[in-house]
Motif scaffolding. Structure first.
Motif, PDB file in Angstrom:
ATOM      1  N   THR A  71       0.830  -1.161  -0.037  1.00 23.07           N
ATOM      2  CA  THR A  71       0.021   0.085   0.146  1.00 23.07           C
ATOM      3  C   THR A  71       0.946   1.379  -0.128  1.00 23.07           C
ATOM      4  OG1 THR A  71      -0.279   0.034   2.565  1.00 23.07           O
ATOM      5  CG2 THR A  71      -1.762  -1.345   1.266  1.00 23.07           C
ATOM      6  N   PRO A 224      -1.046  -5.298  -4.624  1.00 16.01           N
ATOM      7  CA  PRO A 224      -1.838  -5.850  -3.242  1.00 16.01           C
ATOM      8  C   PRO A 224      -2.865  -6.923  -3.628  1.00 16.01           C
ATOM      9  CG  PRO A 224      -2.861  -3.634  -4.495  1.00 16.01           C
ATOM     10  CD  PRO A 224      -1.732  -4.132  -5.088  1.00 16.01           C
ATOM     11  N   GLU A 229      -7.702  -1.326  -2.143  1.00 13.05           N
ATOM     12  CA  GLU A 229      -6.917  -0.783  -1.126  1.00 13.05           C
ATOM     13  C   GLU A 229      -5.774   0.133  -1.463  1.00 13.05           C
ATOM     14  OE1 GLU A 229      -4.432  -2.717   2.691  1.00 13.05           O
ATOM     15  OE2 GLU A 229      -6.177  -3.775   1.845  1.00 13.05           O
ATOM     16  N   ALA A 230      -5.187  -0.447  -2.597  1.00 10.90           N
ATOM     17  CA  ALA A 230      -3.924   0.507  -3.082  1.00 10.90           C
ATOM     18  C   ALA A 230      -4.501   1.993  -3.397  1.00 10.90           C
ATOM     19  CB  ALA A 230      -3.292   0.064  -4.304  1.00 10.90           C
TER      20      ALA A 230
END
Length: 382
Positions: A71, A224, A229-230
């Motif tokens: 991340t 990821p 989420e990245a």
């Protein structure tokens, strides 16, 4: 099998098929959203052809600390004045995440078709796509000169004033490096020379080591588990492990729950209609004599006197062996010798009877059967 039994069998097959389809439908989203096992592009922990596990091991062997993060938040947290932050085309970034990475301390290495290049490398302009191939550096950059020819291309760039360009491609260069605000920024149009597939070609390994190993610590931003989420700069920065439920989108959870309830109700509904197994007698009983006659007719129609004689002799041998006190594994020759001794006959005729050539015609076959029957009777009466 009666019609009722066939109907129940069809119902059971339908229920089984329904359960399999539902399970596949329920598990497929989990597999798609869950953790993948290998095959991640430019991932330092991946050993497939598209991964970069070999480069990571080489860097560690040369004393470079490779820190794999998934991340942007974790990348910024691990960056420092003496670190190099590697961003590849496998990194999923939105503009806010790219801005946070650009503000991180240390140097940056941007390789491949990375989005938001104007934020990660201000002043660098894309000129256009070019074919990736082996190219000569044709520049004074030490890292490129030492590596020599390398597999580069993908995109050509022009850098800001004072930038160094290597590996010419059309109207630009496949590699551009410049320094701004105390940070060294290196941009590459193609990152495939870092993969396990290309690393051993030309000077790819040397170029990758020279660029990625420029600092004692390399922070590698990899693909990821969850691309969403990245895009959130703060997600996953604490490094906590995510559970399987966190990987499943909310809509999929409700769909899986509904499918489980539907399968359970269908199983209860159909399962109660399935009674115990019914054992039915065979509708036809075939007598042993009919089987023997059928085989005999088959031999006769095919004129298989050799097989018929072999069957007669084998059966006679099996019946004579226990009467002569021999095991059932005894050969025909052993049985013939023992039968000759028991009956007082010459062994040669008995051996010819049990081990001789096949009869030449039907009459000889009938005669053989009669002599075998006589031999068995003589052994039984002796």
């Amino acid at each position: 099998m009666t019609a009722t039994t066939m109907g129940r069998a069809r119902q059971a097959a339908q229920v089984t098929l329904l359960v399999v389809l539902v399970l596949v439908t329920a598990v497929l989203p989990l597999l798609l959203t869950g953790e993948q096992s290998g095959g991640r592009t430019l991932d330092p922990a991946d050993t497939s052809l598209n991964g970069s596990g070999a480069l990571a091991r080489l860097l560690e062997a040369h004393g470079v600390e490779v820190v794999r993060v998934e991340t942007p938040g974790a990348a910024v947290a691990a960056a420092g004045p003496q670190t190099l932050l590697l961003v590849t085309e496998a990194s999923f970034l939105n503009r806010d995440a790219a801005r946070r990475i650009a503000e991180a301390p240390g140097d940056r290495l941007v390789a491949g078709a990375v989005p938001h290049l104007d934020v990660l490398a201000p002043g660098v302009r894309r000129q256009g796509p070019v074919r990736a191939r082996s190219r000569a550096p044709q520049c004074a950059l030490r890292e490129a000169v030492r590596a020599g020819d390398a597999y580069t291309g993908g995109t050509s760039f022009t850098g800001p004033p004072g930038a160094t360009g290597c590996y010419p491609a059309d109207d630009g260069h496949a590699l551009v490096r410049y320094t701004a605000d105390g940070h060294t920024v290196t941009v590459l149009g193609d990152a495939s020379f870092m993969t396990n597939l290309r690393l051993a070609e030309d000077g790819n390994a040397a170029l990758a080591l020279n660029l990625a190993g420029a600092r004692p610590k390399l922070v590698w931003l990899a693909e990821p588990d969850d691309p969403d989420e990245a895009g959130d700069p703060g997600a996953g920065a604490d490094g906590q492990a995510r559970s399987l439920g966190d990987l499943i989108p909310g809509g999929v959870r409700w769909a899986v729950l509904q499918l489980i309830v539907a399968v359970t109700l269908a199983a209860l509904w159909r399962g109660r209609r399935l009674g115990p197994v019914v054992i039915e007698r065979l509708p036809v009983v075939v007598r042993a004599a009919e089987t023997v006659e059928g085989r005999g007719r088959l031999y006769r129609s095919r004129r298989a006197r050799d097989r018929a004689a072999l069957a007669l002799r084998a059966a006679a041998t099996d019946r004579l062996a226990p009467r002569l006190g021999l095991p059932r594994t005894a050969t025909a020759e052993e049985v013939a010798v023992a039968a000759a001794v028991r009956t007082g006959h010459d062994p040669e005729p008995v051996l010819a009877l049990l081990c001789g050539p096949p009869p030449g015609d039907d009459t000889a076959l009938v005669t053989l059967a009669a002599h075998l029957d006589t031999l068995e009777r003589q052994v039984r009466d002796s």
